[in-house]
Design a protein around this motif. Structure first.
Motif, PDB file in Angstrom:
ATOM      1  N   ILE A  43       7.324 -42.822 140.770  1.00 52.68           N
ATOM      2  CA  ILE A  43       6.800 -42.243 142.009  1.00 52.68           C
ATOM      3  C   ILE A  43       7.179 -43.173 143.163  1.00 52.68           C
ATOM      4  CG2 ILE A  43       4.731 -41.399 143.204  1.00 52.68           C
ATOM      5  CD1 ILE A  43       5.386 -39.966 140.499  1.00 52.68           C
ATOM      6  N   LEU A  44       8.095 -42.714 144.003  1.00 50.60           N
ATOM      7  CA  LEU A  44       8.508 -43.523 145.145  1.00 50.60           C
ATOM      8  C   LEU A  44       7.375 -43.537 146.167  1.00 50.60           C
ATOM      9  CD1 LEU A  44      12.199 -42.291 145.499  1.00 50.60           C
ATOM     10  CD2 LEU A  44      11.266 -44.133 144.060  1.00 50.60           C
ATOM     11  N   SER A  45       7.108 -44.717 146.734  1.00 49.49           N
ATOM     12  CA  SER A  45       5.958 -44.885 147.620  1.00 49.49           C
ATOM     13  C   SER A  45       6.381 -45.790 148.764  1.00 49.49           C
ATOM     14  CB  SER A  45       4.826 -45.524 146.816  1.00 49.49           C
ATOM     15  OG  SER A  45       3.738 -45.765 147.660  1.00 49.49           O
ATOM     16  N   SER A  46       6.576 -45.187 149.933  1.00 47.92           N
ATOM     17  CA  SER A  46       7.285 -45.909 150.982  1.00 47.92           C
ATOM     18  C   SER A  46       6.779 -45.527 152.359  1.00 47.92           C
ATOM     19  CB  SER A  46       8.772 -45.552 150.854  1.00 47.92           C
ATOM     20  OG  SER A  46       9.496 -45.963 151.974  1.00 47.92           O
ATOM     21  N   SER A  47       7.181 -46.318 153.356  1.00 49.86           N
ATOM     22  CA  SER A  47       6.907 -45.929 154.742  1.00 49.86           C
ATOM     23  C   SER A  47       7.940 -44.907 155.219  1.00 49.86           C
ATOM     24  CB  SER A  47       6.917 -47.161 155.642  1.00 49.86           C
ATOM     25  OG  SER A  47       8.142 -47.831 155.518  1.00 49.86           O
ATOM     26  N   LYS A  48       8.904 -44.585 154.364  1.00 45.70           N
ATOM     27  CA  LYS A  48       9.937 -43.624 154.744  1.00 45.70           C
ATOM     28  C   LYS A  48       9.362 -42.209 154.868  1.00 45.70           C
ATOM     29  CE  LYS A  48      13.771 -46.073 152.482  1.00 45.70           C
ATOM     30  NZ  LYS A  48      14.522 -46.489 153.667  1.00 45.70           N
ATOM     31  N   THR A  49      10.140 -41.348 155.546  1.00 43.15           N
ATOM     32  CA  THR A  49       9.710 -39.961 155.760  1.00 43.15           C
ATOM     33  C   THR A  49      10.016 -39.104 154.535  1.00 43.15           C
ATOM     34  OG1 THR A  49      11.857 -39.284 156.649  1.00 43.15           O
ATOM     35  CG2 THR A  49      10.249 -40.157 158.221  1.00 43.15           C
ATOM     36  N   ALA A  50       9.440 -37.893 154.516  1.00 44.91           N
ATOM     37  CA  ALA A  50       9.670 -36.951 153.415  1.00 44.91           C
ATOM     38  C   ALA A  50      11.160 -36.651 153.261  1.00 44.91           C
ATOM     39  CB  ALA A  50       8.875 -35.665 153.673  1.00 44.91           C
ATOM     40  N   PRO A  66       6.356 -36.008 142.319  1.00 46.31           N
ATOM     41  CA  PRO A  66       5.626 -36.315 143.555  1.00 46.31           C
ATOM     42  C   PRO A  66       6.167 -37.609 144.166  1.00 46.31           C
ATOM     43  CG  PRO A  66       4.118 -36.061 141.667  1.00 46.31           C
ATOM     44  CD  PRO A  66       5.517 -36.083 141.125  1.00 46.31           C
ATOM     45  N   ALA A  67       5.906 -37.820 145.449  1.00 43.32           N
ATOM     46  CA  ALA A  67       6.259 -39.084 146.098  1.00 43.32           C
ATOM     47  C   ALA A  67       5.287 -39.317 147.240  1.00 43.32           C
ATOM     48  CB  ALA A  67       7.691 -39.049 146.614  1.00 43.32           C
ATOM     49  N   ILE A  68       5.090 -40.585 147.565  1.00 41.61           N
ATOM     50  CA  ILE A  68       4.137 -40.975 148.614  1.00 41.61           C
ATOM     51  C   ILE A  68       4.949 -41.342 149.854  1.00 41.61           C
ATOM     52  CG2 ILE A  68       2.401 -42.693 149.245  1.00 41.61           C
ATOM     53  CD1 ILE A  68       1.832 -42.847 146.113  1.00 41.61           C
ATOM     54  N   VAL A  69       4.728 -40.619 150.942  1.00 44.20           N
ATOM     55  CA  VAL A  69       5.552 -40.821 152.139  1.00 44.20           C
ATOM     56  C   VAL A  69       4.749 -41.468 153.265  1.00 44.20           C
ATOM     57  CG1 VAL A  69       6.918 -38.774 151.501  1.00 44.20           C
ATOM     58  CG2 VAL A  69       5.106 -38.550 153.219  1.00 44.20           C
ATOM     59  N   GLU A  70       5.479 -42.077 154.190  1.00 40.41           N
ATOM     60  CA  GLU A  70       4.888 -42.644 155.415  1.00 40.41           C
ATOM     61  C   GLU A  70       3.653 -43.506 155.119  1.00 40.41           C
ATOM     62  OE1 GLU A  70       5.092 -40.469 159.039  1.00 40.41           O
ATOM     63  OE2 GLU A  70       6.427 -38.957 158.183  1.00 40.41           O
ATOM     64  N   ASN A  71       3.808 -44.446 154.178  1.00 42.87           N
ATOM     65  CA  ASN A  71       2.750 -45.424 153.851  1.00 42.87           C
ATOM     66  C   ASN A  71       1.484 -44.808 153.287  1.00 42.87           C
ATOM     67  OD1 ASN A  71       3.781 -47.947 154.257  1.00 42.87           O
ATOM     68  ND2 ASN A  71       3.201 -48.057 156.417  1.00 42.87           N
ATOM     69  N   GLY A  72       1.584 -43.647 152.634  1.00 46.98           N
ATOM     70  CA  GLY A  72       0.407 -43.069 152.005  1.00 46.98           C
ATOM     71  C   GLY A  72      -0.300 -42.046 152.868  1.00 46.98           C
ATOM     72  N   ALA A  73       0.218 -41.819 154.076  1.00 46.22           N
ATOM     73  CA  ALA A  73      -0.405 -40.816 154.943  1.00 46.22           C
ATOM     74  C   ALA A  73      -0.190 -39.417 154.383  1.00 46.22           C
ATOM     75  CB  ALA A  73       0.149 -40.919 156.357  1.00 46.22           C
ATOM     76  N   GLY A  74       0.780 -39.247 153.498  1.00 48.84           N
ATOM     77  CA  GLY A  74       1.008 -37.925 152.928  1.00 48.84           C
ATOM     78  C   GLY A  74       1.784 -37.991 151.632  1.00 48.84           C
ATOM     79  N   LEU A  75       1.807 -36.863 150.911  1.00 51.07           N
ATOM     80  CA  LEU A  75       2.670 -36.736 149.745  1.00 51.07           C
ATOM     81  C   LEU A  75       3.908 -35.970 150.186  1.00 51.07           C
ATOM     82  CD1 LEU A  75       0.252 -35.991 146.762  1.00 51.07           C
ATOM     83  CD2 LEU A  75       1.123 -38.175 147.572  1.00 51.07           C
ATOM     84  N   LEU A  76       4.913 -35.934 149.293  1.00 54.25           N
ATOM     85  CA  LEU A  76       6.207 -35.366 149.672  1.00 54.25           C
ATOM     86  C   LEU A  76       6.096 -33.943 150.222  1.00 54.25           C
ATOM     87  CD1 LEU A  76       9.186 -35.898 149.819  1.00 54.25           C
ATOM     88  CD2 LEU A  76       9.399 -35.200 147.452  1.00 54.25           C
ATOM     89  N   ASP A  77       5.270 -33.108 149.573  1.00 56.60           N
ATOM     90  CA  ASP A  77       5.102 -31.744 150.081  1.00 56.60           C
ATOM     91  C   ASP A  77       4.130 -31.780 151.259  1.00 56.60           C
ATOM     92  OD1 ASP A  77       3.141 -32.612 148.438  1.00 56.60           O
ATOM     93  OD2 ASP A  77       2.904 -30.760 147.309  1.00 56.60           O
ATOM     94  N   ALA A  78       4.679 -32.013 152.435  1.00 66.09           N
ATOM     95  CA  ALA A  78       3.867 -32.299 153.621  1.00 66.09           C
ATOM     96  C   ALA A  78       2.952 -31.139 153.997  1.00 66.09           C
ATOM     97  CB  ALA A  78       4.785 -32.610 154.781  1.00 66.09           C
ATOM     98  N   ARG A  79       1.784 -31.492 154.518  1.00 67.20           N
ATOM     99  CA  ARG A  79       0.898 -30.467 155.078  1.00 67.20           C
ATOM    100  C   ARG A  79       1.613 -29.803 156.253  1.00 67.20           C
ATOM    101  NH1 ARG A  79      -2.684 -34.883 156.363  1.00 67.20           N
ATOM    102  NH2 ARG A  79      -2.626 -34.092 158.469  1.00 67.20           N
ATOM    103  N   PRO A  80       1.414 -28.495 156.413  1.00 65.33           N
ATOM    104  CA  PRO A  80       2.104 -27.824 157.513  1.00 65.33           C
ATOM    105  C   PRO A  80       1.684 -28.358 158.883  1.00 65.33           C
ATOM    106  CG  PRO A  80       0.735 -26.268 156.235  1.00 65.33           C
ATOM    107  CD  PRO A  80       0.631 -27.596 155.566  1.00 65.33           C
ATOM    108  N   ASP A  81       0.452 -28.861 159.005  1.00 67.37           N
ATOM    109  CA  ASP A  81      -0.026 -29.328 160.314  1.00 67.37           C
ATOM    110  C   ASP A  81       0.253 -30.807 160.534  1.00 67.37           C
ATOM    111  OD1 ASP A  81      -1.732 -30.288 158.387  1.00 67.37           O
ATOM    112  OD2 ASP A  81      -3.543 -30.054 159.592  1.00 67.37           O
ATOM    113  N   ALA A  82       1.044 -31.420 159.616  1.00 66.25           N
ATOM    114  CA  ALA A  82       1.194 -32.871 159.636  1.00 66.25           C
ATOM    115  C   ALA A  82       1.758 -33.411 160.948  1.00 66.25           C
ATOM    116  CB  ALA A  82       2.065 -33.317 158.478  1.00 66.25           C
TER     117      ALA A  82
END
Ligand SMILES: [Mg+2]
Length: 266
Positions: A43-50, A66-82
């Motif tokens: 599971i890649l977990s980074s400050s990088k974007t989706a 799954p992957a953790i994007v933007e330092n844990g603020a979201g998972l790869l399948d971003a919320r539509p309102d992100a």
């Protein structure tokens, strides 16, 4: 019934799985093959974007995990309102007094050519790095005292600042451990292993059964973490993918997983 996942590996990218300067992971190939062989999800977990992480997953042959994007603020399948988070962050930044705002150069203040220049990424990859939904990385060019005042002023607005291997990254407070908890609840592994090199990895390293601090000679060493006393967290001697490779292979051996085969593949 599907066998339980033995091990899930959470890994930071820059300065950890990827070389700090060349972004290459080739030194980690033996351990990456071993994880694939035993069916342990990476599971890649980074400050990088989706967008950036999806591209790296494809190169590693692990698309769909799954992957953790933007330092844990979201998972790869971003919320539509992100994207609202990012717009709100930029607004908070621009509301700061000028003397605090000026020394911070965020990705939103840079064009893709400037991001490419400071990261060493190609122009296309730099454009992907600017495609942000939850967090704002940037360079600080002021003194330490003004930096502390900048961080305090943002904290009063609910914005937290975390130091990564290269950038000071602003967000509304989530850490990689928050994303990790979501992935663990999905995959329910027997063991978790996390690898990172910088302060923004600390929560993730502490939350895992086994944590590995990968040496990064390009930055100040991570201050001691509590888990290091009981050997829950170890440090590598070798930097980046080389240290990553040795640590992962050693832990697979320690857990007796190195001879295991992926139960879902013959
Ligand atoms: Mg890093």
């Amino acid at each position: 019934m599907k066998a339980a996942t033995s091990l899930v590996v959470f890994s930071d990218l820059d300065g950890t799985l990827l070389d700090h300067d060349t972004y290459s992971w080739s030194a980690a190939r033996p351990a990456l093959s071993a994880l694939r062989r035993i069916g342990a999800p990476l599971i890649l977990s980074s400050s990088k974007t989706a967008v950036e992480i999806a591209k790296i997953q494809k190169e590693l042959g692990i698309s769909g995990l799954p992957a953790i994007v933007e330092n844990g603020a979201g998972l790869l399948d971003a919320r539509p309102d992100a994207a609202d988070d990012y717009a709100r962050l930029r607004l908070q930044l621009d509301r700061l007094p000028r003397d605090l705002r000026a020394p911070f150069e965020g990705f939103g203040d840079m064009d893709a050519a400037r991001v490419a220049q400071i990261t060493g990424l190609s122009l296309g990859d730099a454009a992907n790095a600017k495609s942000r939904a939850y967090s704002e990385p940037g360079l600080w060019s002021g003194d330490a005292q003004t930096r502390a005042a900048f961080i305090t002023a943002l904290a009063a607005q609910g914005v937290s600042a975390r130091e990564g291997g290269r950038f000071l990254t602003l967000s509304f407070g989530a850490t990689k451990a928050d994303g990790m908890a979501q992935v663990i609840s999905q995959l329910k592994p027997r063991y978790t292993l996390a690898l990172g090199d910088a302060p923004n990895d600390a929560e993730m390293l502490t939350a895992a059964d086994f944590g590995v601090i990968v040496a990064n000679p390009s930055r100040a060493p991570l201050p001691p973490l509590s888990g290091e006393r009981g050997n829950q967290i170890i440090r590598t001697q070798h930097p980046g993918p080389e240290g990553w490779n040795m640590a992962v292979l050693a832990i697979l051996k320690q857990l007796d997983l190195d001879q295991e085969r992926d139960p879902t593949h013959g």
